[in-house]
Scaffold this active site. Structure first.
Site, PDB file in Angstrom:
ATOM      1  N   LYS A 176      44.448 -93.023 -15.924  1.00  0.00           N
ATOM      2  CA  LYS A 176      45.745 -92.347 -15.842  1.00  0.00           C
ATOM      3  C   LYS A 176      45.530 -90.828 -15.827  1.00  0.00           C
ATOM      4  CE  LYS A 176      47.054 -94.365 -19.586  1.00  0.00           C
ATOM      5  NZ  LYS A 176      47.747 -95.001 -20.737  1.00  0.00           N
ATOM      6  N   THR A 207      58.188 -87.594 -23.828  1.00  0.00           N
ATOM      7  CA  THR A 207      57.330 -88.593 -23.176  1.00  0.00           C
ATOM      8  C   THR A 207      56.632 -89.502 -24.186  1.00  0.00           C
ATOM      9  OG1 THR A 207      55.527 -86.982 -23.177  1.00  0.00           O
ATOM     10  CG2 THR A 207      56.886 -87.108 -21.183  1.00  0.00           C
ATOM     11  N   GLY A 209      55.422 -92.548 -25.994  1.00  0.00           N
ATOM     12  CA  GLY A 209      55.390 -93.976 -25.669  1.00  0.00           C
ATOM     13  C   GLY A 209      55.024 -94.303 -24.237  1.00  0.00           C
ATOM     14  N   THR A 210      54.618 -93.312 -23.448  1.00  0.00           N
ATOM     15  CA  THR A 210      54.334 -93.590 -22.028  1.00  0.00           C
ATOM     16  C   THR A 210      53.212 -94.604 -21.848  1.00  0.00           C
ATOM     17  OG1 THR A 210      52.979 -91.584 -22.019  1.00  0.00           O
ATOM     18  CG2 THR A 210      55.149 -91.421 -21.048  1.00  0.00           C
ATOM     19  N   GLY A 211      52.106 -94.435 -22.603  1.00  0.00           N
ATOM     20  CA  GLY A 211      50.961 -95.327 -22.420  1.00  0.00           C
ATOM     21  C   GLY A 211      51.268 -96.754 -22.810  1.00  0.00           C
ATOM     22  N   CYS A 212      51.947 -96.921 -23.941  1.00  0.00           N
ATOM     23  CA  CYS A 212      52.335 -98.263 -24.400  1.00  0.00           C
ATOM     24  C   CYS A 212      53.266 -98.915 -23.379  1.00  0.00           C
ATOM     25  CB  CYS A 212      53.058 -98.178 -25.740  1.00  0.00           C
ATOM     26  SG  CYS A 212      52.196 -97.250 -27.014  1.00  0.00           S
TER      27      CYS A 212
END
Length: 263
Positions: A176, A207, A209-212
């Site tokens: 990412k 932003t 929590g984007t990865g989860c």
């Protein structure tokens, strides 16, 4: 009476502020039409400013939750997040190896606020035990550097980083590039084919929590029977909208909007 939707299990930490972790995973799964289930690995005291405390659960509690859900309800995809310690990484890897379902590994190392969520002593277990179980591994650039030693300075470095990650055994690597300048660009590859995913960068700072959210959205797609490239493409589209809709909560960084398609 209609049948049950596909079932997706998240194995991750709890975020008391509701923006990331188990809470973000379950919101994502609901938004994407799958039944979310959870194995809590750690409890955090967390808000928009950061992580004030974290307590991991005993390995036996993690194993019992996992067996309870998988043996009775069944699962079509599993997503892992915060695993905290080498013991929990190895416990979860062993459980995943015995489960016949695609696995999305989000190798969570550091929170959005810079707080460590994985003991340095656990990195070896992530490399040798957890990554080999992954259908897709989804590290950000900091996590990629932690795991492989490859520092991505520009888009041109993404293939080298992906190649280094694939050496640890995941079937697909999704590197990412959200922390690079310019468009939000990610590289998905299995070592033979490359898929470049681009989205315009949102100026929204909220932003959390984007990865989860991205990893859970990929798992939802896989549970529905999508191939990896299409599951990742749809997940990228979902998280892009969620980031654009992110909103302020508290005094720090607010969460992405998991319900943006419903508004």
């Amino acid at each position: 009476m209609t049948g049950a939707p596909p079932r997706v299990l998240t194995v991750a930490g709890s975020d008391s502020g509701g923006g990331a972790g188990i809470q973000a995973d379950l919101k994502t799964m609901l938004a994407l039409g799958v039944h979310g289930m959870s194995v809590v690995t750690a409890v955090t005291a967390q808000n928009s400013r950061g992580v004030q405390g974290a307590w991991e659960l005993p390995a036996e509690a993690v194993r019992a939750q996992y067996r309870s859900v998988v043996d009775d309800i069944g699962v079509q995809a599993v997503k892992t997040g915060m695993l905290a310690s080498a013991e929990l990484v190895e416990t979860v890897a062993e459980l995943l190896a015995g489960t016949d379902a695609p696995v999305v590994v989000d190798p969570v190392g550091i929170s959005k606020h810079g707080d460590a969520l994985l003991a340095a002593s656990a990195l070896g277990s992530v490399r040798t035990r957890l990554l080999p179980t992954a259908t897709v591994a989804t590290p950000n650039l900091d996590e990629t550097a932690q795991l492989t030693g490859v520092r991505v300075e520009s888009e041109a470095d993404l293939p080298r980083a992906a190649e280094a990650l694939l050496e640890y055994g995941p079937r697909w690597a999704l590197i990412k590039g959200g922390h690079l300048a310019g468009d939000a660009v990610d590289l998905l590859t299995d070592g033979s084919e490359e898929h470049w995913l681009r989205a315009p960068r949102s100026e929204n700072r909220h932003t959390h929590g984007t990865g989860c959210t991205l990893a859970s959205a990929i798992a939802a797609g896989l549970a529905k029977g999508l191939g990896v490239p299409e599951a990742v493409r749809q997940a990228k589209e979902y998280v892009t909208g969620a980031i654009a809709g992110g909103f302020a909560l508290g005094a720090g960084i607010g969460p992405v909007d998991h319900a943006w398609r419903l508004r």
